[in-house]
Scaffold this active site. Structure first.
Site, PDB file in Angstrom:
ATOM      1  N   LYS A 128     -23.087 -10.665  -7.287  1.00 20.23           N
ATOM      2  CA  LYS A 128     -22.393 -11.686  -6.499  1.00 20.23           C
ATOM      3  C   LYS A 128     -23.409 -12.618  -5.821  1.00 20.23           C
ATOM      4  CE  LYS A 128     -18.647 -12.390  -3.202  1.00 20.23           C
ATOM      5  NZ  LYS A 128     -18.008 -13.408  -4.064  1.00 20.23           N
ATOM      6  N   ALA A 141      -9.179 -17.295  -2.024  1.00 21.95           N
ATOM      7  CA  ALA A 141     -10.438 -16.549  -2.099  1.00 21.95           C
ATOM      8  C   ALA A 141     -10.215 -15.195  -2.745  1.00 21.95           C
ATOM      9  CB  ALA A 141     -11.010 -16.357  -0.706  1.00 21.95           C
ATOM     10  N   HIS A 170     -19.783  -5.791  -2.230  1.00 20.22           N
ATOM     11  CA  HIS A 170     -19.554  -6.273  -3.593  1.00 20.22           C
ATOM     12  C   HIS A 170     -20.718  -5.858  -4.491  1.00 20.22           C
ATOM     13  CE1 HIS A 170     -16.503  -8.968  -1.824  1.00 20.22           C
ATOM     14  NE2 HIS A 170     -16.001  -9.023  -3.040  1.00 20.22           N
ATOM     15  N   GLY A 205     -15.789 -14.901   0.003  1.00 19.73           N
ATOM     16  CA  GLY A 205     -14.707 -15.823   0.357  1.00 19.73           C
ATOM     17  C   GLY A 205     -13.564 -15.079   1.035  1.00 19.73           C
ATOM     18  N   GLY A 253     -14.828 -20.801 -17.604  1.00 21.66           N
ATOM     19  CA  GLY A 253     -15.677 -19.639 -17.295  1.00 21.66           C
ATOM     20  C   GLY A 253     -15.203 -18.420 -18.070  1.00 21.66           C
TER      21      GLY A 253
HETATM   22  P1  NAD Z   1     -19.651 -14.778 -13.664  1.00 24.20           P
HETATM   23  O1  NAD Z   1     -21.012 -15.296 -13.367  1.00 24.20           O
HETATM   24  O2  NAD Z   1     -19.507 -13.475 -14.393  1.00 24.20           O
HETATM   25  O3  NAD Z   1     -18.802 -15.873 -14.496  1.00 24.20           O
HETATM   26  C1  NAD Z   1     -18.906 -17.262 -14.305  1.00 24.20           C
HETATM   27  C2  NAD Z   1     -18.759 -17.918 -15.685  1.00 24.20           C
HETATM   28  O4  NAD Z   1     -18.745 -19.346 -15.504  1.00 24.20           O
HETATM   29  C3  NAD Z   1     -19.921 -17.578 -16.625  1.00 24.20           C
HETATM   30  O5  NAD Z   1     -19.434 -17.150 -17.893  1.00 24.20           O
HETATM   31  C4  NAD Z   1     -20.646 -18.918 -16.757  1.00 24.20           C
HETATM   32  O6  NAD Z   1     -21.322 -19.081 -18.015  1.00 24.20           O
HETATM   33  C5  NAD Z   1     -19.474 -19.880 -16.593  1.00 24.20           C
HETATM   34  N1  NAD Z   1     -19.919 -21.269 -16.368  1.00 24.20           N
HETATM   35  C6  NAD Z   1     -21.058 -21.708 -15.777  1.00 24.20           C
HETATM   36  N2  NAD Z   1     -21.139 -23.063 -15.864  1.00 24.20           N
HETATM   37  C7  NAD Z   1     -20.029 -23.478 -16.525  1.00 24.20           C
HETATM   38  C8  NAD Z   1     -19.548 -24.747 -16.931  1.00 24.20           C
HETATM   39  N3  NAD Z   1     -20.239 -25.874 -16.680  1.00 24.20           N
HETATM   40  N4  NAD Z   1     -18.359 -24.818 -17.586  1.00 24.20           N
HETATM   41  C9  NAD Z   1     -17.646 -23.692 -17.867  1.00 24.20           C
HETATM   42  N5  NAD Z   1     -18.077 -22.440 -17.511  1.00 24.20           N
HETATM   43  C10 NAD Z   1     -19.242 -22.343 -16.845  1.00 24.20           C
HETATM   44  O7  NAD Z   1     -18.909 -14.701 -12.247  1.00 24.20           O
HETATM   45  P2  NAD Z   1     -17.565 -13.904 -11.867  1.00 24.20           P
HETATM   46  O8  NAD Z   1     -17.902 -12.578 -11.299  1.00 24.20           O
HETATM   47  O9  NAD Z   1     -16.577 -14.005 -12.985  1.00 24.20           O
HETATM   48  O10 NAD Z   1     -17.068 -14.801 -10.618  1.00 24.20           O
HETATM   49  C11 NAD Z   1     -16.832 -16.194 -10.765  1.00 24.20           C
HETATM   50  C12 NAD Z   1     -16.352 -16.754  -9.429  1.00 24.20           C
HETATM   51  O11 NAD Z   1     -15.079 -16.168  -9.098  1.00 24.20           O
HETATM   52  C13 NAD Z   1     -17.266 -16.446  -8.238  1.00 24.20           C
HETATM   53  O12 NAD Z   1     -17.268 -17.553  -7.362  1.00 24.20           O
HETATM   54  C14 NAD Z   1     -16.596 -15.238  -7.576  1.00 24.20           C
HETATM   55  O13 NAD Z   1     -16.891 -15.107  -6.204  1.00 24.20           O
HETATM   56  C15 NAD Z   1     -15.142 -15.621  -7.790  1.00 24.20           C
HETATM   57  N6  NAD Z   1     -14.180 -14.510  -7.712  1.00 24.20           N
HETATM   58  C16 NAD Z   1     -13.003 -14.791  -7.089  1.00 24.20           C
HETATM   59  C17 NAD Z   1     -12.015 -13.846  -7.048  1.00 24.20           C
HETATM   60  C18 NAD Z   1     -10.684 -14.208  -6.435  1.00 24.20           C
HETATM   61  O14 NAD Z   1      -9.744 -13.380  -6.453  1.00 24.20           O
HETATM   62  N7  NAD Z   1     -10.531 -15.462  -5.954  1.00 24.20           N
HETATM   63  C19 NAD Z   1     -12.213 -12.579  -7.611  1.00 24.20           C
HETATM   64  C20 NAD Z   1     -13.436 -12.323  -8.248  1.00 24.20           C
HETATM   65  C21 NAD Z   1     -14.414 -13.301  -8.306  1.00 24.20           C
END
Ligand code: NAD
Length: 273
Positions: A163, A127, A159, A169, A12
């Site tokens: 989102k 999370a 958020h 989470g 990602g």
């Molecule tokens: P985002 O949509 O900006 O990024 C997700 C990325 O995954 C995109 O670039 C997308 O193209 C890519 N992707 C989709 N399908 C894919 C595949 N098959 N293979 C590889 N990459 C693929 O989302 P974001 O804001 O970066 O958040 C991503 C996740 O992280 C969400 O679930 C969010 O809730 C979570 N998150 C968690 C925390 C934490 O601290 N745990 C913090 C922020 C966000």
């Protein structure tokens, strides 16, 4: 702490978190980005990761599948979507690779699959990778134990408008921390929405409220409301780098751990009690 840098892949890599993760790995000496993956068809495929991070050229181009770079990394950091994470986990099983999962929004069946993978794969799953939230979870357990059933518990979170899952989470993790401390089952006592004539509040319920607006990085408040007083425990994230730095710290820590399911309390050495 490993002597040779941990080779890290970012799944990602073009996402909001992926770009921050590329920068967070570049900040540390004991890890380096050795692979970057995003979805097929993304403009970033075939492009040096520096275009995503805004940093210096790495010589690592983003690819559209993890299988093609499996030999390039020890640990992969995944912030994508539940179905993507689970497909990746299946690819990793038996490979000796480790994974730090930041993705949220798994349903109960998907969580079972994730937990099953931890039998043969070292996994950190949290999370929220911020140190502040990890400490907040510990404070919440203490507060709930001390206040007991006389205080109503309500959790609110806000958020950004991109989102896709709700409640967050982190809000759910906070709910679980409080419910466990009060000997309640969150699946039975959570109230995720209220509308119309709801009747009086069930004193054993834990309520959730969600705001989605603008570019809010992430805010969470747990309210304990008793007769004549309220206690609020609030965390506000100003910058996604706080999550990215925590996830990189988790990846480096994980490089010396056996198969199992870990969270940030293990990484930071915080007792759960
Ligand atoms: P985002 O949509 O900006 O990024 C997700 C990325 O995954 C995109 O670039 C997308 O193209 C890519 N992707 C989709 N399908 C894919 C595949 N098959 N293979 C590889 N990459 C693929 O989302 P974001 O804001 O970066 O958040 C991503 C996740 O992280 C969400 O679930 C969010 O809730 C979570 N998150 C968690 C925390 C934490 O601290 N745990 C913090 C922020 C966000």
């Amino acid at each position: 702490m490993p002597n040779t840098p941990v080779n890290i892949a970012i799944n990602g890599a073009a996402g909001r978190m992926g770009r921050q993760l590329l920068s967070a790995v570049a900040e540390v000496d004991n890890a380096k980005v050795s692979a970057a993956i995003d979805a097929p068809g993304q403009p970033s495929i075939g492009v040096d990761t520096s275009v995503l991070s805004g940093g210096q050229a790495t010589g690592v181009s983003t690819v559209d599948n993890a299988a093609s770079v499996m030999s390039h990394f020890d640990t992969i950091i995944d912030f994508t979507a539940p179905a993507v994470t689970l497909a990746l986990l299946e690819q990793l099983r038996g490979s000796g690779k480790r994974i730090v999962i930041g993705t949220t929004g798994f349903n109960a069946e998907q969580l079972k699959q994730l937990y099953a993978a931890a039998k043969d794969t070292p996994i950190v799953f949290a999370a929220n990778y911020s140190i502040g939230v990890t400490v907040a979870l510990s404070l919440l357990r203490k507060a709930a134990q001390a206040l007991g059933d006389d205080y109503d518990v309500e959790i609110s979170e806000a958020h950004h408008h991109h989102k896709v899952d709700a409640p967050s989470g982190t809000a759910l993790a906070m709910g679980h921390a409080v419910a466990d401390a009060l000997n309640r089952d969150l699946d039975e006592c959570a109230v995720y929405a209220r509308e119309g004539i709801t009747g009086a509040r069930d004193p054993k319920s834990i309520g959730f409220a969600t705001v989605r607006a603008g570019d809010i990085v992430g805010e969470h408040t747990v309210l304990f409301a008793g007769n004549g007083e309220r206690l609020e425990i609030t965390h506000k994230a100003n910058d996604r780098m706080t999550f990215a730095r925590g996830a990189v710290r988790a990846a480096i820590w994980l490089s010396s751990q056996p198969a199992g399911l870990y969270d940030m309390t293990h990484v930071l050495g915080i007792e759960k009690e």
